[in-house]
Enzyme design. Structure first.
Site, short mmCIF file in Angstrom:
data_model
loop_
_atom_site.label_atom_id
_atom_site.label_comp_id
_atom_site.label_asym_id
_atom_site.label_seq_id
_atom_site.Cartn_x
_atom_site.Cartn_y
_atom_site.Cartn_z
N LYS A 94 0.86 -1.18 0.00
CA LYS A 94 0.00 0.00 0.00
C LYS A 94 0.89 1.22 0.00
O LYS A 94 1.84 1.31 0.78
CB LYS A 94 -0.88 -0.02 1.26
CG LYS A 94 -1.79 1.17 1.40
CD LYS A 94 -3.18 0.84 0.89
CE LYS A 94 -3.99 2.06 0.58
NZ LYS A 94 -3.73 2.67 -0.73
N GLN A 115 7.25 3.88 3.74
CA GLN A 115 5.84 3.52 3.80
C GLN A 115 5.63 2.23 4.61
O GLN A 115 4.62 2.07 5.30
CB GLN A 115 5.31 3.33 2.37
CG GLN A 115 3.80 3.29 2.25
CD GLN A 115 3.17 4.68 2.24
OE1 GLN A 115 3.67 5.57 1.57
NE2 GLN A 115 2.09 4.85 2.97
N LYS A 118 5.60 3.30 8.18
CA LYS A 118 4.43 4.15 8.43
C LYS A 118 3.15 3.31 8.51
O LYS A 118 2.35 3.45 9.42
CB LYS A 118 4.31 5.15 7.27
CG LYS A 118 3.17 6.14 7.41
CD LYS A 118 3.00 6.95 6.14
CE LYS A 118 4.28 7.60 5.69
NZ LYS A 118 4.07 8.56 4.60
N LYS A 130 5.25 1.86 -3.24
CA LYS A 130 5.15 3.22 -3.80
C LYS A 130 5.41 3.10 -5.29
O LYS A 130 6.07 2.18 -5.75
CB LYS A 130 6.22 4.12 -3.16
CG LYS A 130 5.95 5.59 -3.30
CD LYS A 130 5.01 6.11 -2.22
CE LYS A 130 4.65 7.56 -2.44
NZ LYS A 130 3.90 8.13 -1.31
N GLY A 169 -3.00 8.19 -4.21
CA GLY A 169 -2.40 9.38 -4.80
C GLY A 169 -1.16 9.82 -4.05
O GLY A 169 -0.82 9.30 -3.00
N ASP A 170 -0.45 10.76 -4.62
CA ASP A 170 0.69 11.42 -3.98
C ASP A 170 0.92 12.69 -4.80
O ASP A 170 -0.01 13.15 -5.49
CB ASP A 170 1.94 10.51 -3.98
CG ASP A 170 3.07 11.04 -3.11
OD1 ASP A 170 2.92 11.08 -1.89
OD2 ASP A 170 4.11 11.45 -3.66
N THR A 213 -4.34 13.41 5.54
CA THR A 213 -2.90 13.55 5.80
C THR A 213 -2.61 14.86 6.53
O THR A 213 -1.91 14.88 7.55
CB THR A 213 -2.10 13.49 4.49
OG1 THR A 213 -2.47 12.30 3.80
CG2 THR A 213 -0.61 13.49 4.74
N ASN A 244 -2.45 19.30 -1.48
CA ASN A 244 -3.43 18.60 -0.64
C ASN A 244 -3.04 18.63 0.84
O ASN A 244 -3.85 18.99 1.71
CB ASN A 244 -3.54 17.15 -1.16
CG ASN A 244 -4.42 16.31 -0.30
OD1 ASN A 244 -3.98 15.80 0.73
ND2 ASN A 244 -5.66 16.18 -0.66
N SER A 383 -6.89 5.68 4.02
CA SER A 383 -6.89 4.79 2.86
C SER A 383 -7.19 3.35 3.29
O SER A 383 -7.92 2.63 2.62
CB SER A 383 -5.52 4.82 2.15
OG SER A 383 -5.47 5.87 1.21
P1 NDP Z 1 0.45 17.96 -4.06
O1 NDP Z 1 0.87 17.59 -5.43
O2 NDP Z 1 -0.98 18.18 -3.77
O3 NDP Z 1 1.25 19.26 -3.57
C1 NDP Z 1 2.64 19.31 -3.54
C2 NDP Z 1 3.06 20.69 -3.12
O4 NDP Z 1 4.47 20.70 -2.93
C3 NDP Z 1 2.77 21.75 -4.16
O5 NDP Z 1 2.50 22.96 -3.52
C4 NDP Z 1 4.08 21.82 -4.93
O6 NDP Z 1 4.30 23.03 -5.61
C5 NDP Z 1 5.06 21.67 -3.80
N1 NDP Z 1 6.35 21.16 -4.30
C6 NDP Z 1 6.57 20.05 -5.03
N2 NDP Z 1 7.88 19.93 -5.31
C7 NDP Z 1 8.47 21.02 -4.75
C8 NDP Z 1 9.81 21.48 -4.68
N3 NDP Z 1 10.79 20.79 -5.25
N4 NDP Z 1 10.03 22.64 -4.00
C9 NDP Z 1 9.04 23.33 -3.41
N5 NDP Z 1 7.75 22.94 -3.45
C10 NDP Z 1 7.49 21.80 -4.10
O7 NDP Z 1 1.06 16.82 -3.12
P2 NDP Z 1 0.62 16.40 -1.66
O8 NDP Z 1 0.19 17.59 -0.89
O9 NDP Z 1 -0.28 15.24 -1.77
O10 NDP Z 1 2.00 15.83 -1.07
C11 NDP Z 1 2.95 16.66 -0.40
C12 NDP Z 1 3.91 15.80 0.39
O11 NDP Z 1 3.17 15.01 1.33
C13 NDP Z 1 4.73 14.79 -0.41
O12 NDP Z 1 5.99 14.63 0.22
C14 NDP Z 1 3.94 13.51 -0.27
O13 NDP Z 1 4.74 12.35 -0.46
C15 NDP Z 1 3.51 13.63 1.17
N6 NDP Z 1 2.36 12.82 1.54
C16 NDP Z 1 1.16 12.96 0.89
C17 NDP Z 1 0.09 12.19 1.26
C18 NDP Z 1 -1.27 12.40 0.68
O14 NDP Z 1 -2.22 11.83 1.21
N7 NDP Z 1 -1.43 13.20 -0.35
C19 NDP Z 1 0.23 11.14 2.28
C20 NDP Z 1 1.49 11.15 2.97
C21 NDP Z 1 2.52 11.94 2.57
P3 NDP Z 1 4.12 23.12 -7.21
O15 NDP Z 1 2.65 23.29 -7.43
O16 NDP Z 1 4.95 24.30 -7.60
O17 NDP Z 1 4.66 21.85 -7.79
#
Ligand code: NDP
Length: 451
Positions: A94, A115, A118, A130, A169-170, A213, A244, A383
């Site tokens: 997962k 993961q 976690k 992943k 998703g991620d 999250t 997100n 999830s």
């Molecule tokens: P989203 O795609 O919704 O958002 C990602 C955010 O991070 C955007 O604002 C993006 O900006 C920014 N970002 C991406 N790359 C960079 C970078 N190199 N420098 C600065 N900003 C950056 O993703 P999520 O919110 O879902 O995920 C965010 C983090 O949380 C990740 O590490 C993910 O693995 C982790 N996570 C997510 C989960 C989930 O349920 N969604 C669960 C557990 C962990 P821009 O729009 O400019 O790309």
């Protein structure tokens, strides 16, 4: 007579680096866990004899495949797709799918490894995996994203299934992408089953999954603060990201009486000294997700805020910090700045956002530091609850799910406290999460023998 091979931490890391050349993120993630695990298993012969850590740090399999699709100008495009199935000792693999140009096998192996721990911490029966692709959904039309997702699933469907591997998703994979991939899976297999989580509510998605999250990271933060006799109420927070996780973390901080000062994206960060209201957070959600806009536009809408191009938000003084964007976005200098500005607690919404050196700075400063594998486990926990609802052909309401999420985050916190006690200093949540996450997986592996 059995010969027990007791390798020490340094020898283990040397071998790991040799076997995983050119994979720095994976090596970094394993190193962080191995340090604590070696200490824990020092007097536990069975784990050494069975080479448990070496086995967890070698994915069960890494599937790599070509993803071919046609853009709107009829050009044929070729991308690479992966699914890393790290460990299924305690349940089906997962973990999310990430679509971003920075995706490599090393990044996905680190994420699948993390993961595994976690998912174990959530207490739900889920193994670790992943996947993703170096495809960049930014600037692509809906039709292009649909064609890419369909092509991706045309290979992925062979490797997943509700009892085998259940992706979610991620970064770069939200409700739209999950919908396209689920549709393609259903078309190919002729089966409606819970093969993906994070689905739309109309087709088996769980209430509270989008929020889980970010909300969970704040619940974890709240637990850490309460354990130290403090609360979120009245505190200021700096948050990175505007996707997100970041927007929902901001929402929960606000609900608990805190004040959010920043959000960011890969272009820079906004600083709003008045704090983000629910209206402002809703605007960001809509702007980033529906309009696929940039965070810098926030200042046009809310002119009291300032935009800081190419910068990260860690220089803004606050009581709380929540890195919610991506890996390695907070280094030792950033950590020192946060500490100098009097930050009280850090809760990671993103995966491995703080570098190893940054983590040392936080530990030296004796502040509350919740690593992603514990603090952001709320997403995968809901999830897991989506899988249960799909399997039982039922759906639970928001209220019930929020109670379950709150309980799970509290239990994760308690496990960290149990294994992370730290002689007179604040709880070492990294150690606690690593050992508690490891123990359950390791004990299951011991029961299976050598497989
Ligand atoms: P989203 O795609 O919704 O958002 C990602 C955010 O991070 C955007 O604002 C993006 O900006 C920014 N970002 C991406 N790359 C960079 C970078 N190199 N420098 C600065 N900003 C950056 O993703 P999520 O919110 O879902 O995920 C965010 C983090 O949380 C990740 O590490 C993910 O693995 C982790 N996570 C997510 C989960 C989930 O349920 N969604 C669960 C557990 C962990 P821009 O729009 O400019 O790309």
């Amino acid at each position: 007579m059995a010969v027990t091979d007791h390798v020490d931490f340094a020898t283990f890391m040397e071998g790991l680096k040799k076997r995983n050349e050119g994979q720095p993120e994976f090596v970094q993630a394993v190193q962080e866990v191995a340090q604590d695990v070696f200490e824990f298993i020092a007097d536990k012969e069975a784990y050494h004899t069975a080479q448990i850590l070496r086995r967890i740090a070698e994915p069960d399999r890494v599937v790599s495949f070509r993803v071919c699709w046609e853009d709107d100008n009829h050009n044929i495009r070729v991308q690479r797709g992966w699914r890393v199935q790290n460990n299924n000792a305690i349940g089906p693999y997962k973990g999310g799918l990430r679509f971003h140009p920075s995706v490599t096998e090393s990044v996905l192996k680190f994420l699948a490894f993390e993961q595994t721990f976690k998912n174990s911490l959530t207490g739900l029966p889920m193994g670790g995996g992943k996947g993703g692709s170096n495809f960049n959904p930014k600037g692509k039309s809906d039709s292009e994203v649909m064609r890419f997702c369909q092509s991706f699933m045309t290979e992925l469907y062979r490797h997943v299934g509700p009892d085998t591997d259940v992706p979610a998703g991620d970064i770069g994979v939200g409700g739209r992408e999950i919908g396209y991939m689920f549709g393609q899976y259903k078309r190919i297999t002729n089966r409606w089953e819970g093969v993906l989580t994070g689905k739309g509510k109309e087709f088996g998605g769980s209430d509270l999954r989008p929020e889980a999250t970010g909300y969970g990271a704040v619940y974890f933060l709240q637990n850490m603060l309460k354990h130290s006799g403090e609360d979120v109420e009245g505190k200021t927070a700096v948050i990175s990201g505007s996707g997100n996780v970041a927007t929902h973390a901001a929402e929960k901080i606000l609900q608990l009486g805190g004040k959010v000062l920043t959000l960011s994206d890969s272009g820079g960060f906004i600083h709003d000294p008045d704090g983000l209201s629910q209206e402002k957070i809703d605007w960001v959600k809509e702007h980033k997700t529906l309009r696929r806009g940039r965070i810098k536009d926030y200042t046009k809408e809310f002119p009291t805020a300032t935009f800081h191009e190419g910068k990260r938000p860690w220089s803004v003084a606050a009581d709380l910090a929540l890195p919610c964007a991506t890996q390695n976005e907070l280094d030792a200098d950033d950590a020192k700045t946060l500490v100098a500005n009097g930050v009280r607690a850090v809760s990671e919404g993103a995966n491995m956002p703080t570098t190893l050196e940054g983590v040392h700075v936080f530990h030296e400063a004796n502040l509350l530091y919740g690593p992603g594998k514990a603090a952001n486990a709320g997403g995968v926990a809901v999830s897991g609850l989506e899988m249960s609802q799909n399997a039982g052909r039922i759906s639970w309401d928001n209220e019930r799910l929020e109670v379950l999420l709150t309980d799970i985050m509290g239990q994760i916190h308690n496990q960290c406290v149990e294994y992370g006690e730290n002689s007179g200093k604040v709880v070492n949540y990294v150690k606690g999460a690593n050992i508690a996450g490891f123990k359950k997986v390791a004990d299951a592996m011991l029961s299976y023998g050598v497989v």
